[in-house]
Design a protein around this motif. Structure first.
Motif, short mmCIF file in Angstrom:
data_model
loop_
_atom_site.label_atom_id
_atom_site.label_comp_id
_atom_site.label_asym_id
_atom_site.label_seq_id
_atom_site.Cartn_x
_atom_site.Cartn_y
_atom_site.Cartn_z
N ARG A 1 -6.08 -2.12 -72.38
CA ARG A 1 -6.20 -0.70 -72.00
C ARG A 1 -7.63 -0.20 -71.92
N PRO A 2 -8.47 -0.43 -72.92
CA PRO A 2 -9.84 0.09 -72.81
C PRO A 2 -10.63 -0.53 -71.66
N VAL A 3 -10.39 -1.81 -71.40
CA VAL A 3 -11.11 -2.49 -70.32
C VAL A 3 -10.69 -1.91 -68.98
N VAL A 4 -9.38 -1.82 -68.77
CA VAL A 4 -8.87 -1.29 -67.50
C VAL A 4 -9.23 0.19 -67.37
N GLY A 5 -9.17 0.93 -68.46
CA GLY A 5 -9.54 2.34 -68.43
C GLY A 5 -10.99 2.54 -68.01
N ALA A 6 -11.87 1.69 -68.52
CA ALA A 6 -13.28 1.79 -68.14
C ALA A 6 -13.47 1.49 -66.66
N ILE A 7 -12.74 0.49 -66.16
CA ILE A 7 -12.83 0.15 -64.74
C ILE A 7 -12.30 1.29 -63.88
N VAL A 8 -11.18 1.87 -64.29
CA VAL A 8 -10.60 3.00 -63.54
C VAL A 8 -11.59 4.16 -63.50
N ASN A 9 -12.21 4.46 -64.62
CA ASN A 9 -13.19 5.55 -64.66
C ASN A 9 -14.38 5.27 -63.76
N THR A 10 -14.85 4.03 -63.75
CA THR A 10 -15.96 3.66 -62.88
C THR A 10 -15.58 3.80 -61.42
N VAL A 11 -14.39 3.31 -61.07
CA VAL A 11 -13.91 3.41 -59.68
C VAL A 11 -13.76 4.87 -59.28
N ARG A 12 -13.19 5.69 -60.16
CA ARG A 12 -13.02 7.11 -59.86
C ARG A 12 -14.37 7.77 -59.63
N ASP A 13 -15.35 7.47 -60.49
CA ASP A 13 -16.69 8.04 -60.33
C ASP A 13 -17.33 7.62 -59.01
N GLU A 14 -17.17 6.35 -58.64
CA GLU A 14 -17.73 5.87 -57.37
C GLU A 14 -17.10 6.61 -56.20
N ILE A 15 -15.78 6.74 -56.23
CA ILE A 15 -15.08 7.40 -55.13
C ILE A 15 -15.45 8.87 -55.06
N GLU A 16 -15.47 9.55 -56.20
CA GLU A 16 -15.84 10.97 -56.21
C GLU A 16 -17.27 11.18 -55.71
N SER A 17 -18.16 10.28 -56.08
CA SER A 17 -19.54 10.37 -55.63
C SER A 17 -19.64 10.17 -54.12
N ALA A 18 -18.92 9.18 -53.61
CA ALA A 18 -18.93 8.92 -52.16
C ALA A 18 -18.33 10.09 -51.40
N ILE A 19 -17.26 10.67 -51.94
CA ILE A 19 -16.63 11.82 -51.28
C ILE A 19 -17.58 13.01 -51.28
N SER A 20 -18.25 13.25 -52.39
CA SER A 20 -19.19 14.38 -52.47
C SER A 20 -20.33 14.22 -51.47
N SER A 21 -20.87 13.01 -51.39
CA SER A 21 -21.96 12.75 -50.45
C SER A 21 -21.49 12.95 -49.01
N ALA A 22 -20.33 12.42 -48.70
CA ALA A 22 -19.79 12.55 -47.34
C ALA A 22 -19.50 14.01 -47.02
N GLU A 23 -19.01 14.75 -48.00
CA GLU A 23 -18.70 16.16 -47.77
C GLU A 23 -19.98 16.95 -47.46
N GLU A 24 -21.05 16.66 -48.18
CA GLU A 24 -22.33 17.32 -47.92
C GLU A 24 -22.79 17.04 -46.48
N VAL A 25 -22.71 15.79 -46.08
CA VAL A 25 -23.14 15.40 -44.74
C VAL A 25 -22.29 16.08 -43.68
N LEU A 26 -20.96 16.07 -43.88
CA LEU A 26 -20.07 16.68 -42.90
C LEU A 26 -20.28 18.19 -42.80
N LYS A 27 -20.50 18.84 -43.93
CA LYS A 27 -20.75 20.28 -43.90
C LYS A 27 -22.06 20.59 -43.20
N GLN A 28 -23.07 19.77 -43.41
CA GLN A 28 -24.36 19.96 -42.74
C GLN A 28 -24.20 19.79 -41.23
N LYS A 29 -23.47 18.76 -40.81
CA LYS A 29 -23.23 18.54 -39.39
C LYS A 29 -22.47 19.70 -38.77
N GLU A 30 -21.48 20.21 -39.48
CA GLU A 30 -20.70 21.33 -38.98
C GLU A 30 -21.57 22.58 -38.85
#
Length: 99
Positions: free
Chosen positions: A54-83
């Motif tokens: 559980r702790p190992v998988v939980g750490a991986i899930v948290n890392t994956v979630r952080d990566e995805i949220e970061s990528a979404i935030s960056s993409a959202e900034e770019v898309l809003k700027q383009k718009e």
């Protein structure tokens, strides 16, 4: 489970790079991170894991979630700027025209 998490991360980040609107980005966010999202389903499945895994998988899930949220935030900034740039380009006012 680790392989599935890595696959979700790679696929989601690839999809984020292809998205062209903020609405599509929000739809993807819900699909992956939402209440019935792919990542949430994995978190629900953690109850079946042993207490050592559980702790190992939980750490991986948290890392994956952080990566995805970061990528979404960056993409959202770019898309809003383009718009914004597109709107400013369309809404030009020619002040040299007579009133």
């Amino acid at each position: 489970m680790k392989e599935k998490l890595e696959q979700i991360s790679k696929e989601t980040i690839a999809k984020i790079q292809e998205i062209n609107s903020v609405q599509e980005l929000n739809d993807l966010r819900v699909k992956v991170l939402g209440k019935k999202g792919e990542l949430t389903e994995i978190l629900r499945g953690m109850k079946d894991l042993s207490s050592e895994e559980r702790p190992v998988v939980g750490a991986i899930v948290n890392t994956v979630r952080d990566e995805i949220e970061s990528a979404i935030s960056s993409a959202e900034e770019v898309l809003k700027q383009k718009e914004l740039e597109r709107k400013l380009e369309e809404e030009k006012i020619d002040i040299t025209l007579p009133s």
